[in-house]
Design a protein around this motif. Sequence first.
Motif, PDB file in Angstrom:
ATOM      1  N   LEU A 105       0.985  -1.274  -0.090  1.00  0.00           N
ATOM      2  CA  LEU A 105       0.046   0.035  -0.146  1.00  0.00           C
ATOM      3  C   LEU A 105       0.875   1.206   0.053  1.00  0.00           C
ATOM      4  O   LEU A 105       0.787   2.284  -1.027  1.00  0.00           O
ATOM      5  CB  LEU A 105      -0.772   0.165   1.292  1.00  0.00           C
ATOM      6  CG  LEU A 105      -1.636   1.279   1.454  1.00  0.00           C
ATOM      7  CD1 LEU A 105      -2.376   1.635   0.344  1.00  0.00           C
ATOM      8  CD2 LEU A 105      -2.623   1.420   2.721  1.00  0.00           C
ATOM      9  N   LYS A 106       1.823   1.279   0.738  1.00  0.00           N
ATOM     10  CA  LYS A 106       2.761   2.404   0.856  1.00  0.00           C
ATOM     11  C   LYS A 106       3.434   2.856  -0.485  1.00  0.00           C
ATOM     12  O   LYS A 106       3.520   3.774  -1.027  1.00  0.00           O
ATOM     13  CB  LYS A 106       3.901   2.377   2.069  1.00  0.00           C
ATOM     14  CG  LYS A 106       4.716   3.603   2.391  1.00  0.00           C
ATOM     15  CD  LYS A 106       5.749   3.450   3.238  1.00  0.00           C
ATOM     16  CE  LYS A 106       6.727   4.423   3.502  1.00  0.00           C
ATOM     17  NZ  LYS A 106       7.647   4.077   4.350  1.00  0.00           N
ATOM     18  N   GLU A 107       3.838   1.669  -0.967  1.00  0.00           N
ATOM     19  CA  GLU A 107       4.557   1.901  -2.308  1.00  0.00           C
ATOM     20  C   GLU A 107       3.522   2.292  -3.452  1.00  0.00           C
ATOM     21  O   GLU A 107       3.946   3.010  -4.334  1.00  0.00           O
ATOM     22  CB  GLU A 107       4.988   0.480  -2.629  1.00  0.00           C
ATOM     23  CG  GLU A 107       6.536   0.122  -1.840  1.00  0.00           C
ATOM     24  CD  GLU A 107       6.145  -0.513  -0.535  1.00  0.00           C
ATOM     25  OE1 GLU A 107       7.309  -0.876   0.014  1.00  0.00           O
ATOM     26  OE2 GLU A 107       4.997  -0.636  -0.162  1.00  0.00           O
ATOM     27  N   GLN A 108       2.399   1.519  -3.468  1.00  0.00           N
ATOM     28  CA  GLN A 108       1.416   2.128  -4.318  1.00  0.00           C
ATOM     29  C   GLN A 108       1.137   3.325  -4.253  1.00  0.00           C
ATOM     30  O   GLN A 108       0.704   4.332  -5.229  1.00  0.00           O
ATOM     31  CB  GLN A 108       0.077   1.405  -4.131  1.00  0.00           C
ATOM     32  CG  GLN A 108       0.186  -0.101  -4.632  1.00  0.00           C
ATOM     33  CD  GLN A 108      -1.216  -0.820  -4.514  1.00  0.00           C
ATOM     34  OE1 GLN A 108      -2.442  -0.337  -4.615  1.00  0.00           O
ATOM     35  NE2 GLN A 108      -1.185  -2.151  -4.405  1.00  0.00           N
ATOM     36  N   GLN A 109       0.927   4.144  -2.840  1.00  0.00           N
ATOM     37  CA  GLN A 109       0.602   5.355  -2.792  1.00  0.00           C
ATOM     38  C   GLN A 109       1.742   6.405  -3.289  1.00  0.00           C
ATOM     39  O   GLN A 109       1.410   7.393  -3.864  1.00  0.00           O
ATOM     40  CB  GLN A 109       0.353   5.628  -1.203  1.00  0.00           C
ATOM     41  CG  GLN A 109      -1.024   5.272  -0.771  1.00  0.00           C
ATOM     42  CD  GLN A 109      -1.235   5.347   0.596  1.00  0.00           C
ATOM     43  OE1 GLN A 109      -0.422   5.098   1.424  1.00  0.00           O
ATOM     44  NE2 GLN A 109      -2.316   5.846   0.903  1.00  0.00           N
ATOM     45  N   GLN A 110       2.953   5.986  -3.108  1.00  0.00           N
ATOM     46  CA  GLN A 110       4.070   6.723  -3.508  1.00  0.00           C
ATOM     47  C   GLN A 110       4.143   6.701  -4.893  1.00  0.00           C
ATOM     48  O   GLN A 110       4.365   7.759  -5.546  1.00  0.00           O
ATOM     49  CB  GLN A 110       5.512   6.001  -3.010  1.00  0.00           C
ATOM     50  CG  GLN A 110       5.395   6.252  -1.453  1.00  0.00           C
ATOM     51  CD  GLN A 110       6.779   5.449  -0.927  1.00  0.00           C
ATOM     52  OE1 GLN A 110       7.283   4.355  -1.487  1.00  0.00           O
ATOM     53  NE2 GLN A 110       7.247   5.932   0.341  1.00  0.00           N
ATOM     54  N   VAL A 111       3.824   5.650  -5.733  1.00  0.00           N
ATOM     55  CA  VAL A 111       4.011   5.639  -7.030  1.00  0.00           C
ATOM     56  C   VAL A 111       2.750   6.330  -7.741  1.00  0.00           C
ATOM     57  O   VAL A 111       2.932   7.088  -8.653  1.00  0.00           O
ATOM     58  CB  VAL A 111       3.918   4.083  -7.488  1.00  0.00           C
ATOM     59  CG1 VAL A 111       3.648   4.027  -9.150  1.00  0.00           C
ATOM     60  CG2 VAL A 111       5.108   3.305  -7.351  1.00  0.00           C
ATOM     61  N   LEU A 112       1.608   6.446  -7.039  1.00  0.00           N
ATOM     62  CA  LEU A 112       0.637   7.315  -7.634  1.00  0.00           C
ATOM     63  C   LEU A 112       0.864   8.752  -7.413  1.00  0.00           C
ATOM     64  O   LEU A 112       0.552   9.446  -8.254  1.00  0.00           O
ATOM     65  CB  LEU A 112      -0.808   7.116  -6.704  1.00  0.00           C
ATOM     66  CG  LEU A 112      -2.012   7.748  -6.597  1.00  0.00           C
ATOM     67  CD1 LEU A 112      -2.275   8.041  -8.370  1.00  0.00           C
ATOM     68  CD2 LEU A 112      -3.045   7.450  -5.916  1.00  0.00           C
ATOM     69  N   GLU A 113       1.533   9.062  -6.320  1.00  0.00           N
ATOM     70  CA  GLU A 113       1.547  10.445  -5.923  1.00  0.00           C
ATOM     71  C   GLU A 113       2.812  10.953  -7.133  1.00  0.00           C
ATOM     72  O   GLU A 113       2.639  12.056  -7.539  1.00  0.00           O
ATOM     73  CB  GLU A 113       2.376  10.657  -4.662  1.00  0.00           C
ATOM     74  CG  GLU A 113       2.969  11.878  -4.234  1.00  0.00           C
ATOM     75  CD  GLU A 113       1.743  12.998  -3.840  1.00  0.00           C
ATOM     76  OE1 GLU A 113       1.898  14.103  -4.303  1.00  0.00           O
ATOM     77  OE2 GLU A 113       0.846  12.614  -3.043  1.00  0.00           O
ATOM     78  N   GLU A 114       3.722  10.012  -7.328  1.00  0.00           N
ATOM     79  CA  GLU A 114       4.768  10.491  -8.407  1.00  0.00           C
ATOM     80  C   GLU A 114       3.916  10.578  -9.761  1.00  0.00           C
ATOM     81  O   GLU A 114       4.307  11.727 -10.634  1.00  0.00           O
ATOM     82  CB  GLU A 114       5.610   9.290  -8.751  1.00  0.00           C
ATOM     83  CG  GLU A 114       6.716   9.175  -9.832  1.00  0.00           C
ATOM     84  CD  GLU A 114       7.763  10.622 -10.068  1.00  0.00           C
ATOM     85  OE1 GLU A 114       7.971  10.973 -10.921  1.00  0.00           O
ATOM     86  OE2 GLU A 114       7.723  11.268  -8.846  1.00  0.00           O
ATOM     87  N   GLN A 115       2.987   9.827 -10.171  1.00  0.00           N
ATOM     88  CA  GLN A 115       2.388   9.956 -11.281  1.00  0.00           C
ATOM     89  C   GLN A 115       1.427  11.199 -11.226  1.00  0.00           C
ATOM     90  O   GLN A 115       1.013  11.749 -12.476  1.00  0.00           O
ATOM     91  CB  GLN A 115       1.832   8.784 -11.779  1.00  0.00           C
ATOM     92  CG  GLN A 115       2.832   7.650 -12.076  1.00  0.00           C
ATOM     93  CD  GLN A 115       2.292   6.228 -12.231  1.00  0.00           C
ATOM     94  OE1 GLN A 115       2.148   5.804 -13.449  1.00  0.00           O
ATOM     95  NE2 GLN A 115       1.757   5.515 -11.452  1.00  0.00           N
ATOM     96  N   ILE A 116       0.972  11.661 -10.289  1.00  0.00           N
ATOM     97  CA  ILE A 116       0.080  12.794 -10.186  1.00  0.00           C
ATOM     98  C   ILE A 116       0.999  13.894 -10.580  1.00  0.00           C
ATOM     99  O   ILE A 116       0.252  14.968 -11.296  1.00  0.00           O
ATOM    100  CB  ILE A 116      -0.470  12.969  -8.770  1.00  0.00           C
ATOM    101  CG1 ILE A 116      -1.580  11.737  -8.588  1.00  0.00           C
ATOM    102  CG2 ILE A 116      -0.953  14.339  -8.594  1.00  0.00           C
ATOM    103  CD1 ILE A 116      -2.095  11.868  -7.134  1.00  0.00           C
ATOM    104  N   GLN A 117       2.253  13.979 -10.158  1.00  0.00           N
ATOM    105  CA  GLN A 117       3.076  14.717 -10.771  1.00  0.00           C
ATOM    106  C   GLN A 117       3.161  15.156 -12.171  1.00  0.00           C
ATOM    107  O   GLN A 117       3.318  16.236 -12.759  1.00  0.00           O
ATOM    108  CB  GLN A 117       4.430  14.956  -9.788  1.00  0.00           C
ATOM    109  CG  GLN A 117       4.343  14.983  -8.313  1.00  0.00           C
ATOM    110  CD  GLN A 117       3.352  16.032  -7.757  1.00  0.00           C
ATOM    111  OE1 GLN A 117       3.692  17.295  -8.451  1.00  0.00           O
ATOM    112  NE2 GLN A 117       2.394  15.830  -6.818  1.00  0.00           N
ATOM    113  N   TRP A 118       3.403  14.051 -12.645  1.00  0.00           N
ATOM    114  CA  TRP A 118       3.470  13.678 -14.255  1.00  0.00           C
ATOM    115  C   TRP A 118       2.513  14.514 -14.725  1.00  0.00           C
ATOM    116  O   TRP A 118       2.606  15.491 -15.569  1.00  0.00           O
ATOM    117  CB  TRP A 118       3.644  12.597 -14.555  1.00  0.00           C
ATOM    118  CG  TRP A 118       4.648  11.643 -14.143  1.00  0.00           C
ATOM    119  CD1 TRP A 118       5.592  11.894 -13.277  1.00  0.00           C
ATOM    120  CD2 TRP A 118       4.991  10.241 -14.503  1.00  0.00           C
ATOM    121  NE1 TRP A 118       6.589  10.880 -13.264  1.00  0.00           N
ATOM    122  CE2 TRP A 118       6.150   9.910 -13.797  1.00  0.00           C
ATOM    123  CE3 TRP A 118       4.292   9.518 -15.379  1.00  0.00           C
ATOM    124  CZ2 TRP A 118       6.427   8.582 -13.779  1.00  0.00           C
ATOM    125  CZ3 TRP A 118       4.747   8.032 -15.461  1.00  0.00           C
ATOM    126  CH2 TRP A 118       5.968   7.469 -14.580  1.00  0.00           C
TER     127      TRP A 118
END
Length: 263
Positions: A105-118
């Motif tokens: 879950l933590k990693e999924q949230q981090q990956v999502l946050e990164e792609q929101i920035q894209w």
Amino acid sequence: MIDTHTHLFVEEFEEDLPLVIERAKAAGVEYAFLPNIDDTTVKALLETCAKYPGYCFPMLGYHPTSVDGDSMPKVLQMKSLLKEGHPYVGIGEVGLDLYWDKTYLKEQQQVLEEQIQWALEWNLPLIIHCRDAFPQLFEVLEPYKHTALSGIFHSFTGTEEDAARVLEYEHFMLGINGVVTYKKSTLPEALKIVPLKRLVLETDSPYLPPVPHRGKRNESSYVRWVAMKLAELYEVSLGEIERTTTRNALKVFKNEGEVFKVY
């Protein structure tokens, strides 16, 4: 109509993709938007879109079910594909999925946050996958509620309460697919509070085929069954569903460079 979410590049379509495209066009599907899965599928995605220019449009994203403890370097490497002149019309498919596994879950949230920035950096819509994770998803999205972030809550199957929270994100649509046709689906009830101006059509093919095609491979032409069900639920004509959802989809994808017809 527009199929805003279809995986036409996966192996299920290897043998008859030209026929699948022909059937989609015959059914009235004018455009197909293809969300990526992860770093291993970009090549197939781009090759498929190159075969059908002006019809199939690619998106770039890293799916939450592909995320593990070592995914971020791959995700960051994918970001380099977003260079000047890139072909991607959206960032997707991204999000959170706790249905199969809650380990990352933590990693999924981090990956999502990164792609929101894209999405924000490139002014592209975000195509969000969420399964059994709405509380955790809104935790990530809350800081962006009043920003320019836009997109689609893909394959929306949440409750009326979930729908109400999604509607608070004014620049987002809800993607509706074959699930709305299922006998035990609670989606028709949740959609009672969702105005038609906030919906787009999708298939998520080859998955989630609508009635009467359950048990078969889904394909873009079957989006018509989704449209027909929505016409029934909203008590409007099929033509109204087609026109409105098409306009809604083009609002999301911004009709940049006049690539798409205007409705």
